[in-house]
Design an enzyme around this catalytic site. Structure first.
Site, short mmCIF file in Angstrom:
data_model
loop_
_atom_site.label_atom_id
_atom_site.label_comp_id
_atom_site.label_asym_id
_atom_site.label_seq_id
_atom_site.Cartn_x
_atom_site.Cartn_y
_atom_site.Cartn_z
N LYS A 222 23.55 44.35 67.55
CA LYS A 222 24.75 43.64 67.99
C LYS A 222 25.96 44.11 67.19
O LYS A 222 25.92 44.10 65.95
CB LYS A 222 24.59 42.14 67.75
CG LYS A 222 24.02 41.36 68.91
CD LYS A 222 24.01 39.90 68.52
CE LYS A 222 23.88 39.00 69.70
NZ LYS A 222 23.92 37.59 69.30
C1 E4P Z 1 24.35 34.92 71.56
O1 E4P Z 1 24.03 36.07 71.55
C2 E4P Z 1 25.32 34.32 70.66
O2 E4P Z 1 25.20 34.87 69.39
C3 E4P Z 1 25.25 32.83 70.57
O3 E4P Z 1 24.76 32.28 71.76
C4 E4P Z 1 26.54 32.21 70.11
O4 E4P Z 1 26.53 30.85 70.33
P1 E4P Z 1 27.51 29.79 69.65
O5 E4P Z 1 28.78 29.77 70.40
O6 E4P Z 1 26.75 28.51 69.78
O7 E4P Z 1 27.69 30.21 68.22
#
Ligand code: E4P
Length: 227
Positions: free
Chosen positions: A89
């Site tokens: 990522k």
């Molecule tokens: C997914 O890949 C994200 O990292 C995650 O769902 C972020 O979610 P949040 O907005 O609850 O931090």
């Protein structure tokens, strides 16, 4: 269309993987902290190797922990050595809007053959550019988009059409689930994948009326034994 689990918790991942309902796992540094997976990249490597082996061949996303260009490339190339199904990522840009990240994405995908999930995106236009840079996955944080008063469903529809019209192979991952309904409504709008928190996945399965119905079957089975 498929469901990923948004978790770093080995037990939760095992639980849902054994049901055969998840097709991948995503994490980020905040999720790891919440799930008490601590350490630098070297420190968390073994934990990730365990998850990667458990869900193989499904993909597992781990996020870089630096915003320095060279460091991101170094970390990404290290992460993909942990297992064949590792995805890296990379955030769409830096904390102050620094623009080097897409260059990093492009270099990693095209030169080093590292599969990238571009993360922390809030709009179709960001995702379209990340897809153009060659990202394997483009992640929109749907819950955060809605929280800011924008329309997540509209962004998904626009993005899916752009990817399809321009033959861009990137897959849309919807993250940041805030309620159970997000999962089917985002898939229905055109997302390829929704990455779901364990509590919402459980909530998709369990229904109060199903509980009552199953209880009725079991009770009547008992009563039937007595006749
Ligand atoms: C997914 O890949 C994200 O990292 C995650 O769902 C972020 O979610 P949040 O907005 O609850 O931090």
């Amino acid at each position: 269309m498929s469901i990923f689990l948004d978790s770093g918790d080995l037990n939760e991942i095992r639980r849902f993987h054994k049901m055969g309902i998840i097709r991948g796992v995503t994490t980020n540094p905040t999720i790891l902290l919440k799930d008490d997976v601590r350490g630098d990249l070297d420190g968390i490597r073994q934990h990730f190797i365990k998850i990667a082996q458990m869900i193989n061949p499904y993909p597992l996303s781990a996020e870089v922990t630096s915003n320095d260009k060279d460091k991101m490339i170094e970390q990404a190339r290290d992460i993909v050595k942990w297992a064949d199904n590792m995805i890296v990522k990379i955030p769409i840009h830096g904390p102050n809007g620094e623009l080097e990240n897409l260059e990093v994405v492009h270099e990693l995908e095209k030169k080093h053959r590292v599969r990238i999930n571009v993360t922390a995106m809030m709009s179709a236009q960001q995702c379209y550019l990340a897809a153009s840079a060659g990202a394997t996955y483009v992640s929109i944080f749907g819950g955060r988009v809605n929280n800011m008063g924008y329309n997540t469903i509209g962004e998904i529809k626009i993005l899916r059409k752009l990817l399809d019209d321009f033959d861009l192979p990137s897959k849309i991952i919807m993250g940041s689930t805030r309620e159970i309904l997000n999962v089917v409504e985002w898939l229905h709008a055109g997302a390829h994948i929704v990455t779901v928190l364990p509590k919402f996945l459980e909530g998709m399965i369990v229904h109060p009326y199903s509980k009552e119905t199953v209880k009725m079957f079991l009770d009547d089975a008992e009563k039937g034994k007595g006749t």
